[in-house]
Write an enzyme that holds these catalytic residues in place. Sequence first.
Site, short mmCIF file in Angstrom:
data_model
loop_
_atom_site.label_atom_id
_atom_site.label_comp_id
_atom_site.label_asym_id
_atom_site.label_seq_id
_atom_site.Cartn_x
_atom_site.Cartn_y
_atom_site.Cartn_z
N ASP A 1 -33.65 -36.00 67.06
CA ASP A 1 -32.70 -35.42 67.94
C ASP A 1 -31.50 -35.14 67.40
OD1 ASP A 1 -34.72 -35.64 69.64
OD2 ASP A 1 -33.15 -36.20 71.40
N ASN B 1 -38.28 -30.28 70.04
CA ASN B 1 -38.40 -30.62 71.40
C ASN B 1 -36.91 -31.58 71.83
OD1 ASN B 1 -39.12 -31.03 74.03
ND2 ASN B 1 -40.32 -32.71 73.60
N ASP C 1 -33.90 -47.38 82.08
CA ASP C 1 -34.69 -47.78 80.80
C ASP C 1 -35.16 -49.06 80.75
OD1 ASP C 1 -35.13 -44.86 80.51
OD2 ASP C 1 -33.68 -44.79 78.92
N GLU D 1 -42.09 -41.00 79.07
CA GLU D 1 -43.26 -40.66 78.14
C GLU D 1 -44.67 -40.75 78.65
OE1 GLU D 1 -40.14 -41.68 77.36
OE2 GLU D 1 -39.62 -41.25 75.53
N HIS E 1 -42.17 -46.10 73.10
CA HIS E 1 -41.50 -46.99 72.29
C HIS E 1 -40.95 -47.97 73.13
CE1 HIS E 1 -37.65 -44.75 73.70
NE2 HIS E 1 -38.45 -44.12 74.19
N ARG E 2 -40.79 -47.77 74.52
CA ARG E 2 -40.03 -48.80 75.36
C ARG E 2 -41.12 -49.83 75.91
NH1 ARG E 2 -35.51 -48.40 74.81
NH2 ARG E 2 -34.14 -46.36 74.85
N LYS F 1 -39.06 -43.46 67.72
CA LYS F 1 -38.09 -42.46 68.54
C LYS F 1 -36.77 -43.31 68.77
CE LYS F 1 -38.11 -39.83 72.47
NZ LYS F 1 -38.89 -38.94 73.40
#
Length: 1878
Positions: A138, A185, A424, A452, A499-500, A525
């Site tokens: 990003d 993205n 999150d 995700e 990832h989380r 990520k």
Amino acid sequence: MDILNQVGVGRLTRCLKAYNLPVSMADPRLANLPSAKLLTVDRLLDIMKVDKKNSGNEKKIVLLSRIGDTYEQRATVVADATIAKILSDAATVISGVPIHSPVKMVTPGSKSISNRALVLAALGRGTCRLKNLLHSDDTQVMMAALLELKGAQFEWEDAGETLIVHGGEGSLSVPPKDKEIYLGNAGTAARFLTTVCALVQKSPKDEAETTIITGNARMKQRPIGPLVTALTANGSKIAYMETEGCLPLSIHPNGLQGGLVQLAASISSQYVSSVLLCAPYAAKPVTLELIGGQVISQPYIDMTIAMMKSFGIEVTRRVDKETGKLLDIYDIPKGCYVNPPEYSIESDASSATYPLAIAAITGTTCTIQSIGSSSLQGDARFAKDVLEPMGCIVTQTATETTVQGPPIGQLKALPHVDMEVMTDAFLTATVLGAVASGTTKITGIANQRVKECNRIRAMIDELAKFGVATNELDDGLEVFGTPISHLKQGVTVHCYDDHRVAMAFSVLAAVVPKTVMDEKRCVEKTWPNWWDDLNNKIGLDTQGVELAGPTDSVSTTGPSSAKEAASIVLIGMRGSGKTFIGELAASALEWNCIDADVYFEIKFKTDVRQFVHDNGWSAFREAETNLLKELLTEKPYGHVISLGGGVVETPAARDLLKEYSRKRGPVVHIVRNIDEVVEYLGIEGSRPAYGESITAVFERREPWFRECCSHRFINHVEAFADGKFVIDPTVTKRGIREEVSRFFGHITGLTPNLAPNLAWGRHSYFLSLTYPDITPALPRIEELSVGVDALEVRVDLLRDPKAGKQDSPIPSPAYVADQIAALRRVTSLPIVYTVRTRSQGGAFPDDAQNEACSLLDLALRMGTEYIDVEISLPHTWITDMNSRKGCSQIIASWHDWSGDMKWNGSDVQAKYDIADQLGDIIKIVGKANSIQDNFDLQQFVTRMNSRPNAKPFLAINMGTEGQLSRVLNTTFTPVSHPLLPSRAAPGQLTFSQIQQALHLIGQIPSKRFFLFGTPISHSLSPTLHNTAFQALGLPHTYELLETKEIDDRIRATIAAPDFGGASVTIPHKLDIIAALDRLSPAAKAMGAVNTIVPVQSGDGSGRILLGDNTDWLGIRGSISARIAPGLIHSALVIGAGGTARAAIYALSNLHARTIYLYNRTRGRAVELIKAFPNIKIHLIDQLGEWPRDASGDALPPNVIVSTVPASETTMTNDDQKLHFPAELYAYRDGPAIVIDMAYKPVETPLLKLAKDTAQNWETAQGVEVLLQQGYAQFELWNQRRCPQGAISRVVWAEYRRRVASERFGFNFSYILSPTRPLLQLFCPFVMRLARGQGSRAVVRKHPVLRLLSSTVVRAKEQQTSSNSDVSSPPPPLHNGSRWRSFLQILGRTTLVSVLGSAGVFYYITQKERHPGQQLPHDPEKKTIVILGSGWGATSLLKTLDTTDYNVVVISPKNYFLFTPLLPSVAVGTLSPKSILQPTRYLTRHKKRAVTVIEAEAKEVDPINKTVTFEDDSEIKGAVSHTTIPYDYCVYAVGAEVQTFGIPGVQEKACFMKELTDAESLLGTGIETAAFPGQNPSEIDRLLHIVVVGGGPTGVEVSEIHDFLEDDLKSWYPELAGRVRISLVEALPSVLPMFSKQLIDYTESTFKESKIDVLTKTMVKEVKDGSVILQMPDKSITEVPCGMVVWAGGNKGRKITQDLMANFPEVQNNKRGLTVDDHLRMAGADGIFAIGDCTSTSYAPTAQVASQQGAYLARVFAQLAKKGNLEKRLISLSQTISTASGEEKAQIANDIESAKSQISKVKIRPFHYSHQGSLAYIGSDKAIADLPFANGNIASGGVATYLFWRSAYLSTLFSLRNRVLVANDWIITKIFGRDLSRD
Ligand SMILES: Cc1cc2nc3c(=O)[nH]c(=O)nc-3n(C[C@H](O)[C@H](O)[C@H](O)COP(=O)(O)OP(=O)(O)OC[C@H]3O[C@@H](n4cnc5c(N)ncnc54)[C@H](O)[C@@H]3O)c2cc1C
């Protein structure tokens, strides 16, 4: 290794990727190499050993300390473990205490802050050093874009730790021509950069006109519309280049104008931040106003403002001066950011939760620098709001957070935490909750379902693997804390590429040994160095893990979420049902369906046919391929894409499809029987014609379809049985919708159809189907599969009858596919697909490995759930199979028949290890020689199951000695059934036997179940559950425990060790809660418990009592059996009690878009609404009045659930009761269902109203809901599928028995079955009464009728329900004593029914003969004049309520003629009187006298509203011509015979229209032919009958043939055999309205009967003695004949043409009167026209005319109601002026109420419901084309003939006619036809 820093690793990785080099073993460039298939990390390390650069075991690798410098001056020796850690796809954390505690660390920079800081510094003045910037894709694209715009310059410092930004002060340039800014993205970058690009000003140096920003396919779907709208409204010029509302954008360099910017901020706060960040550079100061409702994510807006302040620009947020409230208006001054010399980017607060949570869970200390109380991020509150209340010591300064955890195992649960501001971080809180003491409830995180992956679901599923129980909530979850010592070790966590998920479970892994995270790379990520940091900074060791099997795709968890959501592509022949299946699939998956043809039309603005016509086929194919490419790129997720049949014609398109099916998503080949396709295509013409035979096209394309697809879906319209296709809806009980939902749910992985009992610690079974052809067993599958979890199809035992050699051991794939498809139509149970070879105990040849593999491959393609693969097959092939299997599971099997394999030997271990490598389930079958072998087997099983990550293991011994092993085996024990032809293996037991054995050995102790409540003596629950226990062979009982309160008896019962569970009913549903330990979410939501389930507590401390509620499941099940969840647009709940709650909960669960609630007491409804704060419920004040949507349309519901007692409801106006108006059923456009929760009466007013008024509405009784909720209860208690069929049969029978005995005091259900056919045949009237079509009032008043009516209602219910799952009568009893009792019952019931029928018969005849008093003519009432007494008029008269009208009927015939039976009169089967009904017989029974005038209407004057008519009978009186006025005229004069002006037809042909025509036909010619001396050729001529017209009338005239066959032979033996019939039709076939099959059938029947069918033949002239025909080849032939019967069609009567002439502009259709949707004649006022005299889209049939008549009766009722209300309104308005005080107020109220009622009177348009077509075709055969579900059932033959007769019998309007017709039929059968004539 802590040598090169994270930034360096990140940059290096990107660099390698940019050069297209692989960076992992999973990289497709490596993984796709054939030799890589079996490459493991260990194998790689072995290979490295021999590399000469290494020294054997010492692997040498060049390490970098920074980019540009090596760690050592030589290659460093790296340990194998380190290499393995890096190369492995999965990782494990070595559990223990972090050795670096107290830990002090910085977590990676926040992504949000990094992106904002980049924009601010780039736009600012001066140089800024950005520290701790996140290095991710990003931030990378953001920097690249800013460089592209020449907005700033960047430099790196501190080995990449610091980014130096030289700000460009807002000066930006258009990128060079042809240079697009590509953002991948990166959502944040796209949003921020849109406004940044709008700041660009045109400069003369720029070559390009605009700045273009674009992204990848996913980015091109993400919304940007609100931002672009706001900017364009402010003066920016921005154009969408592809899809409206999405990237790519073309932005003109105009600069930002400024001033007022209005922005919708309810979708994303990033739009707001984007405008805020750029606003200072606008031409004028910006005032940003946020509009469009609730602003989302305010903390992020505040973050932006705070950061802008750090860069020197202060934003002011306006405040409402009066209230002091903050407004959503921001003022941003003009200016330029001033870059601070250094800006430290805050760590990512979400990432910080993981090290802090590790401290919490391990009892250690951790400090995170750069996250403190002054943090801008919501997740920074995690430590204070979550960890502190859980028992941690938290110290927080402005910039630092320190957490010290309590001793291990002492975390406290959080009773409730709302994590909306830190969503999150919920995953971290969840894993802590899993080990805390008590229950942690987390809410406010609904958005986490669309991250995700569905993170809530993911956490629930993964925690379950550890043995942690959870409850999903609407916006969160509950976690039931479990002591660490009780958690399952060695779990492999599926990370969903999220990832989380990976990082959260790493926290749990710190305390649960051997936890493996399966996709370690997903952490890249946000924390690329996570695994290293765990090791180096926190002090927890991590290791690489190779997952079992040569490829990692062997897993029980199915495909990853990204793959799961990949769009599905449908291919197949045109006409195979792609669009139909596609739409069903999309609705089941809640996805979008795209029809490529429609997409094509939209894109090219022309349809395919036209495109081909204009551009040719090759241009079309090219465009089609491009479009395919576009669709696959543009719609990568969540779509079902249905492609044209010819798409596979081009190699390019085939390559695209193959590539897609291999790598991205499913390509499903929709397969349909080619004959059906051909038939279907015969009538469909919207696509270009093939130009070659369909079969040739089929043969060419089929291999291509097979080559391109990954899956096959068989879409046979008909069921397959007995080796051929049959039309039998009872066999195909499961709807296609259910199968589509199962298939697509499984292959996408969204709802895999796997057996839940395969879970650890439960017993699972499959039934081995050992049939050579399964189809004959289909009707019994439900019975056979009771108790089992899956069905095994033994493909090796299938024998294909078409395979030439009947007993060929290799069935063809097509045959197998058909068998599986047929099985799918009756069951949703998972299928175990087995091709057992001879050497392994099956019947498949050992030397046919290729055939075996291709049959196994077929299983994958058909979405079969379990595939048995013998491990003797090549391992590479099995591995490949594994890589393609999706959610299907491989059973890797080995069978030893020799008896040599010892369970304690080494052989079995070797087999196990191989199977473990290759399968998801391991199956090893040995042979027992003694019982000891079973004990050895058990020991082996116990040993294997104790291995970490042990897979489900099926281990049994064959032979009688081995039966014990089958009893003890837990995984998929194969079972047999007494009804099966043979057992699949020696020693195989039945399901029931195993249950009994388990009970005997103490493994299934008997349990007691109860119903608590009062009064409960009539409850059906004991019947329900005891039947189920019996069917499954379970040793349990269900009893009633009736108490007034929760007393000691109940408390003792639930505490008893043998308590299995209980149902709870009124009055205990609330009080019982206090006696329970826990409530399910459903019970909580409903605040009531109806089910108690004893469950093991999460902490293993013993049994606890869970309160659940299955009432809602009953309602949900009843609805979803009829309507797919996505199709409920609005639903109405009536009532506001506990059941209404359940209904609302169920509807919300089914995603009903709108829920209406109605209750007579409004206050209770309001209270109920408050109980569901998260569900939007609209309160309805008036039933039948629906809220309107944005476009002003009312939204009537398509689901209604009534929870009020039926005794308090009514269909008629009754102030005391709740009145149901017909408007409840206003929805007519699709499937709809009404449920009445009442059990009694059998047909409640609500259900009755539905049946009477709305054919699209299905009805469900309370008993059905009871059953459904009972099934759910049973499954909760027993974790086993409920034997629904067995239960419903018994429960319905019991219900009916009770209803009958309550009414009559004896068991009436006995007479049900035997009397049904009797009643159907001889008393259709009663049948119709029962259907609610007869005189209900009569039935209600008379007990005998009521009795019979209810019998027939039940008979009908039995009939209907036998087609559905919920009920069918019990099977007939066969043995001797039962036979005797059957005879007794039969005797009694016959007596009762004969007496009953006689009573009814007498009553009805007397009632018909003696009509009562009628109301006289009332001049105050309006007059309806009805012209005609045919189908339309009679149907109207029958239904019309004459109370409010004076009615006059004018017709030249004073009777109604039943035209469908006219041909039977013509041939003497029926006597003419039998099919006539005098009109007065009907009108004399109306409430008000009806004037019937026998006269012919001569003129209708629509202007003066009069009708002139004339008596044209032979005897005339003084007055024979008169005119009368009308208010409404119903014009139903029918039509005349159409002769098309063909010479001679009018004068010489016989018609078949009126009774006189029929009478004149019989015998004509025969007597003449029998005249003495007639010469042979003349006899032949006289006996030749030519019937013209191949419609039903013409075909039915062929009944003459019956007469010739049956009677002529007897009475005119000399003429027999000489009579000839020819049927002439101008069209290519007879009966065009019937299906092709039936046409063929009719033609072949005619052929057999020697009736010549001349199609494509036209009559040119009818002469005396002959007919001139034009043959298909245009030649003219004169055919001698004795008679021409003309059945050629209709034309308007003269009076109709005259009437039309009054309105030449609107009445110009020659076929008849033009009418509108309400059947009003166009142009005229007050004239309604129905039936054959009109020209509508409907066929001219009796069916249409009679439905129109009945419709008009309802229209008149509505008009009368409205008229009466208007009169009342006028009178009230007159009286109000003279009234005063209270009276005046009362009248005003009444006026309002009258107005409101008037506004509610709505007249709906006419809607025709086709009931099917029937025709008699002679030789005791008939054909029928009947609508069924979404298609048609076509049938023909003798059975259909009986149906034809019974249908006509029941359609006759009066009992008199029925008796006469039935009598004629019997007389004809006995004595032959009547040949006499006048
Ligand atoms: C032999 C035969 C078999 C058929 N079989 C079937 C079948 O199996 N299924 C099916 O659905 N349809 C069948 N039909 C078609 C069906 O009969 C017609 O579609 C239906 O009768 C049309 O109804 P209607 O009310 O419009 O006209 P009709 O039933 O024809 O009634 C018209 C009425 O108007 C009267 N009338 C005529 N002129 C005047 C006037 N000037 N003033 C006042 N009254 C007048 C007539 O006497 C008659 O009573 C069959 C038709 C025929 C002839």
